[in-house]
Scaffold this active site. Structure first.
Site, PDB file in Angstrom:
ATOM      1  N   ASP A 290       0.213  -1.127   0.309  1.00  0.00           N
ATOM      2  CA  ASP A 290      -0.063  -0.278   0.238  1.00  0.00           C
ATOM      3  C   ASP A 290       1.136   1.381  -0.067  1.00  0.00           C
ATOM      4  OD1 ASP A 290      -1.999   1.997  -0.055  1.00  0.00           O
ATOM      5  OD2 ASP A 290      -3.005   1.116   2.114  1.00  0.00           O
ATOM      6  N   TRP A 291       0.164   2.362  -0.108  1.00  0.00           N
ATOM      7  CA  TRP A 291       1.034   3.766  -0.767  1.00  0.00           C
ATOM      8  C   TRP A 291       2.016   4.272   1.373  1.00  0.00           C
ATOM      9  CZ3 TRP A 291       0.701   7.802  -4.156  1.00  0.00           C
ATOM     10  CH2 TRP A 291       0.233   8.750  -3.697  1.00  0.00           C
TER      11      TRP A 291
END
Ligand code: BGC
Length: 733
Positions: A290-291
């Site tokens: 994820d980011w």
């Protein structure tokens, strides 16, 4: 060093020879088997080229305010992926051309984006979609999203979100399919099929990404990104099945979560990412972080710096690094130091190339360029958007048949901050949805009730704050009317990512508005737009009718108006429980029974929640026949058929969903009070009967999983539960 130089020279010479013979390398031959092509390509790649495949950069500003958008970077043609925040397909094609022609091997880039509940045509938020119980409509909405996305330059969406969510303080509850595991698994399959179609290589299909693997929704207290303490029993029983279903449906990719799972963060978790996902479930696509979740391993105190974080995430099984540049910066050193084996790099590259090959990107790296008019918001897209929005809405309460709005009403007061809104009504992650595309509630009502009902609009109050100066005008509108429609709700960023709230009640000003309007003694119809279940303990008393309209998206106006007029008969049923008060969280239908079932409840509120999972009314009535069973005893290799006949005994046609639950009252590992095992939605004409059938397969429907993921089937009594009916059968040896 000498060895590397030697092999690079060999590869180079090999390519030169092929070029001079004007022969295509094997990996470019689409008639050869994918695995052979990948073998060939990997054998030709340098370490730098391999590592570049493992990175995703962001192109354009990310609209998610939680992700500080990166400035546009000079895109290296060797990059593995771009998070593409542009709607311009030509631009994508230009960037892709750079990859195809300016990189040595011409490996296409995979372009991804968050098309979560629509791209330009915005569908209701996923939590709402699940209340429709209509997997077919959900699938259609994903097919449309894929088409709009592909024509805008995308190959990949970061959807569906399969985090089973039972804490409505957590804002991301809006992004998934609610509190039930089976429901999440069912919609996972629908979404994957909708995005990916029959063949990923076809035009208009995009790769799905199951997220956030895993247990992200259990962050402590509903505070986003926080620690999640998850027993292995809960992991296997509650969180794994939707992901497993999505993988079996063919999902090309998976995103690893931000959360720390009992001390081992999801993005550094070898057990979940490799032992389960890759080894047990045989997923052959790739995992993207994820980011910033690689970098977060430092904050989460399992890595001393970004280098160590890169090593841990990569070795655990995260093949692609979103945004951090961590792999790019540190994997070369880690390989040189012998801390990351080259074979693991090759395996990761293989997984990414496999998805690109399956997407057909090597043969067809470019998307078609058509005008926006041909791309977005086509009439059939809007039709699905309206149907799905209408079927998502849940009629929570309807005293004395206050709804629908029939000829008994000549004048209606239309009050509240949602009435003319075109931003918040789209919900969080609205993709590329534009406020100007949205049909507001006011526009919808005007169209629906034109020449039939006079509308008296007043704002009343804003979403929050203390300004009551609009109350008076609202009360005036109410005095002229036969009934009052009050449209209350949440702003878009009160839910979604980083949208946690300590209370799930609406701000005080909105509740005060309703108590003021009630003074006129007219029927109050509450229309609620939110990204989570709300605390309605006070509002519920004040309202004659309540409809949860969620965040319905582009077709808000006509779906809401249709529900109010009866053109759409409400058929939504809650995919998540509405507690009495925030302090009652977590409360969900499939809890384990307490040691003293009658005791131990909060003393200041009723024992049950306000509206259970599965609750939802209609403008017609349905009579359920007794459940019929094909046998009262079965062995584990036999099927049991359960049937129920439902009669539409009211005045209008409708769609009814039958939710089939199983209860296992006694087992070696305690079971929840009941578990949803099947559901089906069917249309029933007025006065007609329809049979619903559930074929019970003991191994699938009566077994349970232990904390290692092994399934067990124990003989004994079971119950089938539908509505208020409960019928026993026995599983024998
Ligand atoms: C979110 C993901 C999303 C990603 C890319 C993250 O902050 O948690 O759900 O896919 O950003 O935008």
């Amino acid at each position: 060093m000498k060895k590397i130089f030697f092999s690079t020279t060999l590869v180079f010479l090999h390519l030169l020879t092929l070029q001079s013979q004007n022969k295509k390398p094997l990996y470019k031959d689409k008639n050869k088997p994918i695995e052979e092509r990948i073998d060939n390509l990997i054998s030709l790649m340098t370490l730098d080229e391999k590592i570049m495949q493992l990175n995703q950069w962001t192109y354009g500003k990310n609209a998610n305010p939680n992700n500080i958008g990166e400035k546009m970077k000079a895109v290296r043609p060797e990059i593995g992926s771009l998070l593409y925040r542009s709607t311009n397909p030509e631009f994508r094609n230009q960037i892709q051309k750079k990859a195809m022609t300016e990189s040595r091997l011409g490996i296409p880039i995979i372009f991804g984006f968050d098309a979560i509940h629509g791209y330009r045509t915005v569908f209701p938020i996923p939590l709402a979609q699940a209340c429709s119980w209509n997997t077919d409509l959900v699938k259609q909405s994903c097919t449309i999203t894929a088409k709009e996305s592909w024509l805008s330059g995308l190959d990949w969406t970061f959807s569906p979100m399969l985090d089973v969510a039972r804490d409505a303080r957590w804002g991301r509850v809006s992004e998934g399919y609610g509190e039930d595991t089976f429901a999440n698994a069912s919609f996972a399959v629908a979404a994957v099929q909708g995005y990916q179609g029959n063949n990923l290589a076809d035009k208009y299909t995009i790769a799905a990404c199951l997220k956030h693997y895993i247990g992200y929704s259990l962050s402590e207290g509903g505070r986003d990104y926080h620690y999640s303490d998850i027993s292995n029993q809960t992991l296997w029983e509650t969180f794994m099945p939707p992901f497993e279903a999505g993988i079996h449906a063919g999902a090309a990719t998976v995103m690893s979560g931000f959360n720390d799972i009992s001390g081992v963060p999801a993005s550094a978790n070898h057990y979940t990412l490799t032992e389960v996902l890759k080894n047990k479930w045989k997923h052959d696509g790739f995992v993207i972080s994820d980011w910033g979740s690689v970098r977060n391993l430092v904050e989460q105190s399992v890595a001393k710096d970004l280098k160590e974080a890169s090593m841990k995430a990569f070795l655990a099984g995260v093949e692609m690094d979103m945004v951090d540049n961590a792999y790019m910066d540190y994997l070369p050193q880690l390989v040189a130091e012998g801390k990351v084996p080259i074979a693991t790099i090759d395996e990761a590259v293989r997984r990414i190339l496999r998805v690109k090959m399956k997407l057909g990107l090597f043969e067809n790296p470019y998307v078609d360029v058509v005008t926006e008019k041909k791309r977005y918001l086509l009439p059939n897209y809007l039709k699905v958007a309206e149907e799905l929005a209408a079927e998502s809405m849940v009629l929570l309460k309807n005293e004395s048949a206050t709804l629908p709005i029939t000829s008994k009403y000549k004048d209606l007061a239309i009050i509240g901050p949602m009435v003319k809104d075109s931003v918040h009504i789209m919900g969080f992650w609205e993709g590329m949805g534009q406020p100007e595309d949205v049909e507001t509630i006011y526009e919808g009502l005007e169209k629906e009730f034109k020449n039939k009902v006079k509308l008296h609009y007043a704002l009343g109050c804003d979403f929050d704050g203390n300004d009551k100066s609009g109350f008076e005008a609202a009360l005036e509108a109410v005095k002229k009317s036969d009934a009052v429609l009050v449209f209350l709700g949440e702003k878009r960023n009160w839910s979604g990512e980083n949208g946690s709230r300590s209370t799930i009640a609406l701000p005080k000003i909105q509740e005060e508005l309703v108590s003021e309007l009630r003074k006129a003694g007219k029927p109050i119809i509450l229309m609620l737009s939110s990204g989570r279940p709300l605390e309605l303990i006070r509002l519920n008393e004040m309202a004659d009718a309540i409809v949860e309209i969620w965040q319905p998206g582009t077709k808000a106006g006509s779906s809401v108006a249709g529900i109010l007029s009866g053109r759409h008969n409400p058929s939504g049923k809650l995919s998540i429980t509405f507690p009495q008060a925030t302090g009652q969280i977590p409360i969900y239908y499939n809890m384990r029974e307490s040691a003293r079932p009658k005791l131990g409840h909060y003393q200041d509120i009723p024992r049950d929640p306000l509206y259970w999972f599965g609750h939802g009314l209609s403008y017609t009535t349905y009579d359920y026949s007794p459940i019929q069973l094909s046998a009262d005893k079965i062995t584990k290799n036999e099927k049991l058929i359960a049937e129920i006949e439902v009669t539409n005994s009211g005045e209008v046609q409708g769609k009814e969903t039958v939710l089939w639950f199983i209860q296992d009252p006694f087992a070696t590992i305690s079971r929840p009070m009941k578990e949803l095992k099947y559901f089906e939605k069917k249309e029933i004409k007025k006065g007609k009967k329809v049979i619903y059938r559930f074929d019970i397969d003991p191994i699938r429907d009566l077994s349970y999983v232990d904390s290692f993921g092994n399934r067990h089937l124990e003989t004994g009594d079971f119950y089938i539960i539908v509505n208020n009916q409960k019928i026993k059968f026995e599983l024998v040896n």
